[in-house]
Design an enzyme around this catalytic site. Structure first.
Site, mmCIF file in Angstrom:
data_model
loop_
_atom_site.group_PDB
_atom_site.id
_atom_site.type_symbol
_atom_site.label_atom_id
_atom_site.label_comp_id
_atom_site.label_asym_id
_atom_site.label_seq_id
_atom_site.Cartn_x
_atom_site.Cartn_y
_atom_site.Cartn_z
ATOM 1 N N SER A 133 0.827 -1.160 -0.052
ATOM 2 C CA SER A 133 0.011 0.079 -0.146
ATOM 3 C C SER A 133 0.965 1.144 -0.109
ATOM 4 O O SER A 133 1.911 1.265 0.484
ATOM 5 C CB SER A 133 -0.972 0.035 1.382
ATOM 6 O OG SER A 133 -1.587 1.224 1.314
ATOM 7 N N TYR A 146 -2.436 -0.922 10.519
ATOM 8 C CA TYR A 146 -2.272 -1.178 9.286
ATOM 9 C C TYR A 146 -0.946 -0.858 8.641
ATOM 10 O O TYR A 146 -0.204 -1.508 7.658
ATOM 11 C CB TYR A 146 -3.589 -0.629 8.337
ATOM 12 C CG TYR A 146 -3.550 -0.931 6.828
ATOM 13 C CD1 TYR A 146 -4.407 -2.159 6.542
ATOM 14 C CD2 TYR A 146 -3.042 -0.168 5.731
ATOM 15 C CE1 TYR A 146 -4.325 -2.430 5.396
ATOM 16 C CE2 TYR A 146 -3.124 -0.027 4.592
ATOM 17 C CZ TYR A 146 -3.841 -1.450 4.385
ATOM 18 O OH TYR A 146 -3.741 -1.981 2.904
#
Length: 200
Positions: A133, A146
């Site tokens: 990401s 995350y």
């Protein structure tokens, strides 16, 4: 003849779902795996080859073995896409929340890699793609859990790529930015179960 065989995790929705359908249309044999049996049934009804693969050790072992069995050891690619998010301030993240997200978004993924890698090494070819990401190299408030898994994924993937240089097995990451998927919706139960937001 298919272009090759690829195992994809986290195919119930979002990036994994789209990748499974897109690669099948391009001529790949796709093993589109999910953690829930009802999602497997749905994907099978859509014409995909699907089975249950969760992130615990037993499921990863069985899922890797099944992919290798179905391909006679000739699995060409692995796309590690399974992940979840636990939003919340870092100071509010309990240990069990961090343990759970690392099990899903890092430990299970590299366990799966290590179970299919010997077959790829033996053939002298293969492709491993880890779905990271933009939050794997840039932090964002309330996304500490995350971000931590994606930062770790970036580091381990980079080292794995170095270690496999010359083996014929190629390793890479993709780093998507904001995409319209169900990840926010799917993260809500993790947030509600583990974050004491009222006292934050």
């Amino acid at each position: 003849m298919p272009k090759g065989a690829i195992l994809i995790t986290g195919c119930s929705s979002g990036i994994g779902y789209d990748a499974a359908h897109a690669l099948q249309k391009r001529g790949w044999r796709v093993f589109a795996t999910c953690r829930a049996a009802e999602d497997v049934a749905r994907l099978e009804s859509e014409g995909l080859e699907s089975y249950v693969l969760d992130v615990d050790e037993a499921s990863v072992a069985a899922g890797a073995a099944l992919a290798l069995e179905k391909t006679d050891g000739a699995l060409d690619a692995l796309f590690n896409n399974a992940a979840h998010a636990t939003p919340g301030a870092v100071e509010d993240l309990p240990r069990d929340a961090l343990r759970a997200i690392f099990e899903t978004s890092l430990f299970g993924q590299f366990d799966l890699i290590n179970r299919v890698l010997p077959a790829m090494r033996a053939r002298g070819k293969g492709r491993i793609v880890n779905n990271s990401s933009v939050l794997g190299f840039v932090g964002l408030r309330y996304r500490g859990a995350y971000c931590s898994t994606k930062f770790a994924m970036e580091g381990m993937t980079d080292v794995l790529r170095m270690e496999l240089a010359g083996s014929g097995v190629h390793v890479s990451v993709v780093q998507p930015g904001p995409i319209t998927t169900k990840i926010r919706e799917n993260s809500r139960p993790h947030y509600e179960r583990r974050i004491e937001w009222k006292s934050s």
